[in-house]
Design a protein around this motif. Structure first.
Motif, PDB file in Angstrom:
ATOM      1  N   TYR A  16       0.842  -1.177   0.038  1.00  0.00           N
ATOM      2  CA  TYR A  16       0.013  -0.070   0.238  1.00  0.00           C
ATOM      3  C   TYR A  16       0.954   1.296   0.124  1.00  0.00           C
ATOM      4  O   TYR A  16       2.124   1.186   0.249  1.00  0.00           O
ATOM      5  N   PRO A  17       0.120   2.523  -0.392  1.00  0.00           N
ATOM      6  CA  PRO A  17      -1.044   2.980  -0.530  1.00  0.00           C
ATOM      7  C   PRO A  17      -1.621   2.359  -2.033  1.00  0.00           C
ATOM      8  O   PRO A  17      -0.764   2.086  -2.920  1.00  0.00           O
ATOM      9  N   ALA A  83     -15.556   3.551   4.190  1.00  0.00           N
ATOM     10  CA  ALA A  83     -15.134   2.759   5.523  1.00  0.00           C
ATOM     11  C   ALA A  83     -16.708   2.166   5.777  1.00  0.00           C
ATOM     12  O   ALA A  83     -16.536   1.030   6.515  1.00  0.00           O
ATOM     13  N   MET A 166      -6.697   7.042  -0.813  1.00  0.00           N
ATOM     14  CA  MET A 166      -5.708   6.068  -1.175  1.00  0.00           C
ATOM     15  C   MET A 166      -5.867   5.068   0.280  1.00  0.00           C
ATOM     16  O   MET A 166      -5.946   5.788   1.245  1.00  0.00           O
ATOM     17  N   TYR A 167      -5.706   3.910   0.057  1.00  0.00           N
ATOM     18  CA  TYR A 167      -5.928   2.958   1.333  1.00  0.00           C
ATOM     19  C   TYR A 167      -4.507   2.328   1.726  1.00  0.00           C
ATOM     20  O   TYR A 167      -3.629   2.253   0.833  1.00  0.00           O
ATOM     21  N   LEU A 168      -4.411   2.448   3.098  1.00  0.00           N
ATOM     22  CA  LEU A 168      -3.027   2.121   3.601  1.00  0.00           C
ATOM     23  C   LEU A 168      -2.899   0.982   4.342  1.00  0.00           C
ATOM     24  O   LEU A 168      -1.964   0.361   4.771  1.00  0.00           O
ATOM     25  N   GLY A 169      -4.137   0.172   4.594  1.00  0.00           N
ATOM     26  CA  GLY A 169      -4.311  -1.054   5.384  1.00  0.00           C
ATOM     27  C   GLY A 169      -4.747  -0.692   6.744  1.00  0.00           C
ATOM     28  O   GLY A 169      -4.733   0.573   6.995  1.00  0.00           O
ATOM     29  N   GLU A 170      -5.118  -1.570   7.550  1.00  0.00           N
ATOM     30  CA  GLU A 170      -5.626  -1.400   8.784  1.00  0.00           C
ATOM     31  C   GLU A 170      -6.562   0.030   9.079  1.00  0.00           C
ATOM     32  O   GLU A 170      -6.289   0.506  10.014  1.00  0.00           O
ATOM     33  N   ASP A 171      -7.371  -0.120   8.191  1.00  0.00           N
ATOM     34  CA  ASP A 171      -8.374   0.965   8.105  1.00  0.00           C
ATOM     35  C   ASP A 171      -7.900   2.506   8.432  1.00  0.00           C
ATOM     36  O   ASP A 171      -8.188   3.265   8.827  1.00  0.00           O
ATOM     37  N   ARG A 172      -6.641   2.580   7.630  1.00  0.00           N
ATOM     38  CA  ARG A 172      -6.105   3.759   7.512  1.00  0.00           C
ATOM     39  C   ARG A 172      -6.154   4.417   6.137  1.00  0.00           C
ATOM     40  O   ARG A 172      -6.107   3.592   5.177  1.00  0.00           O
ATOM     41  N   TYR A 173      -6.506   5.586   6.074  1.00  0.00           N
ATOM     42  CA  TYR A 173      -6.625   6.285   4.597  1.00  0.00           C
ATOM     43  C   TYR A 173      -5.738   7.554   4.582  1.00  0.00           C
ATOM     44  O   TYR A 173      -5.501   8.357   5.296  1.00  0.00           O
ATOM     45  N   GLY A 174      -5.532   7.889   3.152  1.00  0.00           N
ATOM     46  CA  GLY A 174      -4.456   9.396   3.122  1.00  0.00           C
ATOM     47  C   GLY A 174      -5.192   9.491   1.614  1.00  0.00           C
ATOM     48  O   GLY A 174      -6.290   9.084   1.052  1.00  0.00           O
TER      49      GLY A 174
END
Lengths: 197, 197
Positions: A16-17, A83, A166-174
């Motif tokens: 990721y992202p 989400a 953008m998705y980063l994994g583990e419910d994290r986004y940027g």
């Protein structure tokens, strides 16, 4: 730098992202939506796009039955929707109703194109391949829809005007920023001149 | 907003940004490198990753012959290298020599892990599928390598510390920023309470 090496690949999110998408499908009398970060282009001519989906997902059944899906590319301001769509199953709830998703049917397929997507690929299923705990759903892109404001004159994404999610994994986004032009031919030329000195 | 709709899908870059990778392969006595933006995870257990590569590429032949490849995930400061690797073919030049690429062989495969990659997936070819003008190369991830500084304690990408290189199409590149935590379960709960008011 010394890299860590591991053959136990869990949690498997080093890649990721990736662009956050919502894959829509339609069947059994309703629309469904699923958040998908595992997707890629597969061919330019004809245009082919693929998504990777677990057989556990309701979307899996709907795409197998309908032979159609839409990949909706989502902007940063839709993080909550992505989400929420990821947080429940179409087996239990009507996500379109519950989350008040505004959409239209595709121009060539029945699955939904989301109002808030900055672009969408309407796909007809060409092939499916099981690999491990997911299947690849490979779709011919029969139509593209996009928001003009999200793209420049060359139809390259204008990330300043419409920042992507953008998705980063583990419910994290940027999001993604910058749009530097790197002239591959000039750079190769310069490197060769440099290495021959 | 009213979307533009088109069934002629050229230039087919509405799905970007995507992480910029360098796919390495080894054969015929040397290492080769190719820039690839078409790639995705395919399965978690076992861990499977795929890349889409045109039969025109030298890398295509080398992966078919060797059955191995490495996907190197590149940071923003390696934009010039990614563009240069994209700007020429391994049939004509030794890219590792020409561009002074520092690398080590994989721990489980012969293809190279690049010193400047923030993570790398060592893959053994499991399957190949022709779709349009590219083939999908599906690989079991037999080892992962990563730079500790690029990831947090949960092994989620720390994009502030090691910004990734994102490809936008048309020789344009940017990076990714932000790492917001979106609690899917809390968001679903709030949406349901809101819609029942």
């Amino acid at each position: 730098m010394t890299k860590t090496v591991r053959t136990n690949t869990d949690p498997f999110q080093f890649h990721y992202p990736a662009g956050a998408t919502i894959v829509t499908s339609r069947g059994r009398g309703k629309d469904n939506a699923m958040s998908v970060a595992w997707h890629t282009a597969a061919s330019r001519k004809p245009t082919i796009y693929l998504v990777s989906i677990s057989p556990k997902r309701y979307t899996y059944d709907l795409i197998v039955e309908s032979g159609e899906f839409v990949v909706n590319f989502m902007p940063r301001d839709q993080g909550d929707l992505v989400a929420m769509v990821a947080g429940c199953s179409g087996r239990d709830v009507d996500k379109f109703k519950e989350f008040r998703i505004v959409s239209n049917p595709g121009s060539k397929v029945g699955a939904a194109v989301l109002e808030t997507a900055f672009a969408a690929y309407e796909c007809k299923l060409m092939g499916r391949h099981t690999y491990g705990d997911h299947d690849l759903f490979v779709g011919e892109v029969v139509a593209v829809q996009w928001e003009a404001s999200a793209f420049d004159a060359n139809l390259t994404h204008d990330v300043e005007n419409v920042p992507p999610l953008m998705y980063l994994g583990e419910d994290r986004y940027g999001t993604s920023v910058g749009s530097d032009y790197l002239d591959r031919e000039e750079l190769v030329k310069a490197a060769r001149q440099g290495s021959s000195v």
